[in-house]
Design a protein around this motif. Structure first.
Motif, PDB file in Angstrom:
ATOM      1  N   ALA A   1       0.834  -1.206   0.000  1.00  0.00           N
ATOM      2  CA  ALA A   1       0.000   0.000   0.000  1.00  0.00           C
ATOM      3  C   ALA A   1       0.869   1.256   0.000  1.00  0.00           C
ATOM      4  N   ALA A   2       1.952   1.237   0.772  1.00  0.00           N
ATOM      5  CA  ALA A   2       2.845   2.394   0.829  1.00  0.00           C
ATOM      6  C   ALA A   2       3.523   2.635  -0.514  1.00  0.00           C
ATOM      7  N   ALA A   3       3.864   1.563  -1.219  1.00  0.00           N
ATOM      8  CA  ALA A   3       4.501   1.695  -2.533  1.00  0.00           C
ATOM      9  C   ALA A   3       3.552   2.341  -3.538  1.00  0.00           C
ATOM     10  N   ILE A   4       2.298   1.922  -3.519  1.00  0.00           N
ATOM     11  CA  ILE A   4       1.305   2.509  -4.431  1.00  0.00           C
ATOM     12  C   ILE A   4       1.128   3.994  -4.134  1.00  0.00           C
ATOM     13  N   GLU A   5       1.032   4.316  -2.850  1.00  0.00           N
ATOM     14  CA  GLU A   5       0.869   5.718  -2.450  1.00  0.00           C
ATOM     15  C   GLU A   5       2.092   6.536  -2.843  1.00  0.00           C
ATOM     16  N   PHE A   6       3.286   5.962  -2.727  1.00  0.00           N
ATOM     17  CA  PHE A   6       4.525   6.656  -3.083  1.00  0.00           C
ATOM     18  C   PHE A   6       4.549   7.026  -4.569  1.00  0.00           C
ATOM     19  N   PHE A   7       4.224   6.052  -5.420  1.00  0.00           N
ATOM     20  CA  PHE A   7       4.213   6.321  -6.859  1.00  0.00           C
ATOM     21  C   PHE A   7       3.211   7.423  -7.201  1.00  0.00           C
ATOM     22  N   ASN A   8       2.066   7.406  -6.530  1.00  0.00           N
ATOM     23  CA  ASN A   8       1.047   8.416  -6.799  1.00  0.00           C
ATOM     24  C   ASN A   8       1.472   9.795  -6.300  1.00  0.00           C
ATOM     25  N   ARG A   9       2.029   9.843  -5.096  1.00  0.00           N
ATOM     26  CA  ARG A   9       2.428  11.122  -4.510  1.00  0.00           C
ATOM     27  C   ARG A   9       3.526  11.784  -5.330  1.00  0.00           C
ATOM     28  N   LYS A  10       4.458  10.963  -5.822  1.00  0.00           N
ATOM     29  CA  LYS A  10       5.584  11.494  -6.595  1.00  0.00           C
ATOM     30  C   LYS A  10       5.283  11.574  -8.098  1.00  0.00           C
ATOM     31  N   LYS A  11       4.153  11.000  -8.502  1.00  0.00           N
ATOM     32  CA  LYS A  11       3.766  10.975  -9.917  1.00  0.00           C
ATOM     33  C   LYS A  11       4.900  10.430 -10.790  1.00  0.00           C
ATOM     34  N   LEU A  12       5.355   9.236 -10.427  1.00  0.00           N
ATOM     35  CA  LEU A  12       6.560   8.683 -11.046  1.00  0.00           C
ATOM     36  C   LEU A  12       6.300   7.753 -12.230  1.00  0.00           C
ATOM     37  N   ALA A  13       5.061   7.315 -12.433  1.00  0.00           N
ATOM     38  CA  ALA A  13       4.814   6.306 -13.465  1.00  0.00           C
ATOM     39  C   ALA A  13       3.514   6.583 -14.207  1.00  0.00           C
ATOM     40  N   ASP A  14       3.423   6.028 -15.416  1.00  0.00           N
ATOM     41  CA  ASP A  14       2.193   6.125 -16.215  1.00  0.00           C
ATOM     42  C   ASP A  14       1.252   4.965 -15.919  1.00  0.00           C
ATOM     43  N   VAL A  15       1.804   3.870 -15.426  1.00  0.00           N
ATOM     44  CA  VAL A  15       1.011   2.690 -15.074  1.00  0.00           C
ATOM     45  C   VAL A  15       1.790   1.900 -14.032  1.00  0.00           C
TER      46      VAL A  15
ATOM     47  N   GLU B   1      -5.790  -8.034   1.836  1.00  0.00           N
ATOM     48  CA  GLU B   1      -5.906  -7.146   2.989  1.00  0.00           C
ATOM     49  C   GLU B   1      -6.579  -5.840   2.565  1.00  0.00           C
ATOM     50  N   GLU B   2      -7.413  -5.307   3.461  1.00  0.00           N
ATOM     51  CA  GLU B   2      -8.166  -4.097   3.125  1.00  0.00           C
ATOM     52  C   GLU B   2      -7.263  -2.928   2.785  1.00  0.00           C
ATOM     53  N   ILE B   3      -6.142  -2.784   3.491  1.00  0.00           N
ATOM     54  CA  ILE B   3      -5.247  -1.653   3.236  1.00  0.00           C
ATOM     55  C   ILE B   3      -4.673  -1.704   1.817  1.00  0.00           C
TER      56      ILE B   3
ATOM     57  N   ARG C   1      -7.692  -1.048  -0.823  1.00  0.00           N
ATOM     58  CA  ARG C   1      -8.075   0.366  -0.860  1.00  0.00           C
ATOM     59  C   ARG C   1      -7.006   1.215  -1.550  1.00  0.00           C
ATOM     60  N   ALA C   2      -5.747   0.850  -1.359  1.00  0.00           N
ATOM     61  CA  ALA C   2      -4.671   1.592  -2.029  1.00  0.00           C
ATOM     62  C   ALA C   2      -4.747   1.408  -3.539  1.00  0.00           C
ATOM     63  N   VAL C   3      -5.038   0.200  -3.983  1.00  0.00           N
ATOM     64  CA  VAL C   3      -5.188  -0.065  -5.415  1.00  0.00           C
ATOM     65  C   VAL C   3      -6.356   0.735  -5.983  1.00  0.00           C
ATOM     66  N   ALA C   4      -7.485   0.707  -5.282  1.00  0.00           N
ATOM     67  CA  ALA C   4      -8.678   1.401  -5.766  1.00  0.00           C
ATOM     68  C   ALA C   4      -8.491   2.924  -5.784  1.00  0.00           C
ATOM     69  N   ALA C   5      -7.698   3.447  -4.849  1.00  0.00           N
ATOM     70  CA  ALA C   5      -7.520   4.895  -4.746  1.00  0.00           C
ATOM     71  C   ALA C   5      -6.454   5.439  -5.685  1.00  0.00           C
ATOM     72  N   SER C   6      -5.687   4.571  -6.326  1.00  0.00           N
ATOM     73  CA  SER C   6      -4.582   5.021  -7.176  1.00  0.00           C
ATOM     74  C   SER C   6      -5.081   5.852  -8.362  1.00  0.00           C
ATOM     75  N   LYS C   7      -4.455   7.003  -8.548  1.00  0.00           N
ATOM     76  CA  LYS C   7      -4.759   7.826  -9.720  1.00  0.00           C
ATOM     77  C   LYS C   7      -3.983   7.335 -10.947  1.00  0.00           C
ATOM     78  N   ILE C   8      -2.971   6.523 -10.687  1.00  0.00           N
ATOM     79  CA  ILE C   8      -2.218   5.883 -11.771  1.00  0.00           C
ATOM     80  C   ILE C   8      -2.887   4.543 -12.054  1.00  0.00           C
ATOM     81  N   PRO C   9      -3.191   4.208 -13.303  1.00  0.00           N
ATOM     82  CA  PRO C   9      -3.822   2.921 -13.606  1.00  0.00           C
ATOM     83  C   PRO C   9      -3.000   1.757 -13.051  1.00  0.00           C
ATOM     84  N   VAL C  10      -3.704   0.786 -12.470  1.00  0.00           N
ATOM     85  CA  VAL C  10      -3.053  -0.360 -11.832  1.00  0.00           C
ATOM     86  C   VAL C  10      -3.413  -1.650 -12.556  1.00  0.00           C
ATOM     87  N   VAL C  11      -2.379  -2.439 -12.871  1.00  0.00           N
ATOM     88  CA  VAL C  11      -2.553  -3.789 -13.395  1.00  0.00           C
ATOM     89  C   VAL C  11      -2.264  -4.750 -12.245  1.00  0.00           C
ATOM     90  N   SER C  12      -3.234  -5.581 -11.902  1.00  0.00           N
ATOM     91  CA  SER C  12      -3.043  -6.577 -10.854  1.00  0.00           C
ATOM     92  C   SER C  12      -2.486  -7.845 -11.479  1.00  0.00           C
TER      93      SER C  12
END
Length: 276
Positions: free
Chosen positions: A184-198, A216-218, A221-232
């Protein structure tokens, strides 16, 4: 006394239809001890579940048995998931088993379903939330364990075929204590720093316990909240985690999409499929 006279086949067929019309019997979870387990050359498995007071005949056909993650043994306590129906020829009812879980895993499945329903009600899995993947991503963020062979091949193959692509690896634990928080922290980091397109978030296959960080819920929720598209990209095609439902695209569906003909996705796919 009724004047109607029924054949044996008619009675068995009648009982079969009664059971088929009962919704609660279509998706049962039954706990019991395995006895008389036998896997035939056809791949079909036959066994009984028993407790102190009764026994229940069970069958698991090859299409389901190939997904077993352990070798069932007589005496094992398990949770069998399936539907109850009548085998008309022998006039017996049995559990047609779709999933067989070792003791303790049943509790995880209940937790999985409970959280899934909660997050579904909250709208985290709604189709309208899904984002489109960029057709020509310049930077791909990869969130996974740095120890796996798959991630090394993704980097090697992708850069060989697409020298302009930038791959950023954020190393995390993918199972065990603290893994969900790291992901979850990694997803938030990429979003906060705007480091990736996907972002590609995942790991290789394993048991439900191994994949639990992605339930896990955390994490979800991090995946769902990501502004960067996420591939699971979690596990094998037969594995489903809650992150799969929250992500914009599930890896295995992406493999079948036409966008895979693009160089970056075809190269990443080629690397990962060696380890699927």
């Amino acid at each position: 006394m009724t004047e109607a006279v029924y054949s044996v086949s008619e009675i068995n067929n009648f009982i079969k239809h009664i059971l088929e019309q009962e919704p609660e019997l279509r998706n049962l979870q039954v706990v019991g001890e395995i006895s008389n387990f036998k896997r035939y050359p056809s791949g079909h498995c036959y066994f009984t579940l028993k407790d102190a007071g009764a026994v229940l005949k069970c069958v698991m056909f090859r299409s389901k048995a190939v997904n077993l993650r352990f070798q069932p043994q007589n005496g094992d306590t398990v949770v069998a998931v399936g539907r109850l129906a009548v085998y008309e020829r022998d006039g017996v009812y049995q559990l047609y088993t779709d999933l067989l879980l070792q003791q303790g895993v049943g509790d995880l499945m209940q937790a999985y379903e409970k959280l899934k329903q909660k997050l579904e009600r909250a709208g985290l899995f709604a189709p309208e939330r899904k984002q489109q993947l960029p057709l020509h991503p310049r930077t791909v963020g990869i969130i996974t364990s740095p120890a796996g062979a798959a991630v090394r091949d993704i980097i090697t193959v992708s850069r060989r075929r697409n020298q302009g692509i930038k791959l950023l690896l954020y190393p995390v634990k993918v199972q065990g204590e603290g893994a969900a928080a790291e992901i979850a922290a990694a997803i938030e980091f990429f979003n906060r720093k705007k480091l990736a397109d996907v972002l590609i978030v995942g790991r290789g296959g394993g048991s439900i316990e191994d994949l639990w960080a992605f339930n896990e819920e955390i994490t979800v929720r991090a995946v769902a909240a990501s502004k960067i598209p996420v591939v699971s990209a979690v596990g094998h095609e037969t594995d489903f985690t809650l992150c799969d439902f929250a992500a914009d695209v599930r890896w295995w569906l992406m493999l079948k999409a036409t966008s895979n003909t693009l160089p970056i996705w075809s190269s990443v796919r080629a690397a990962c499929c060696q380890h699927c």
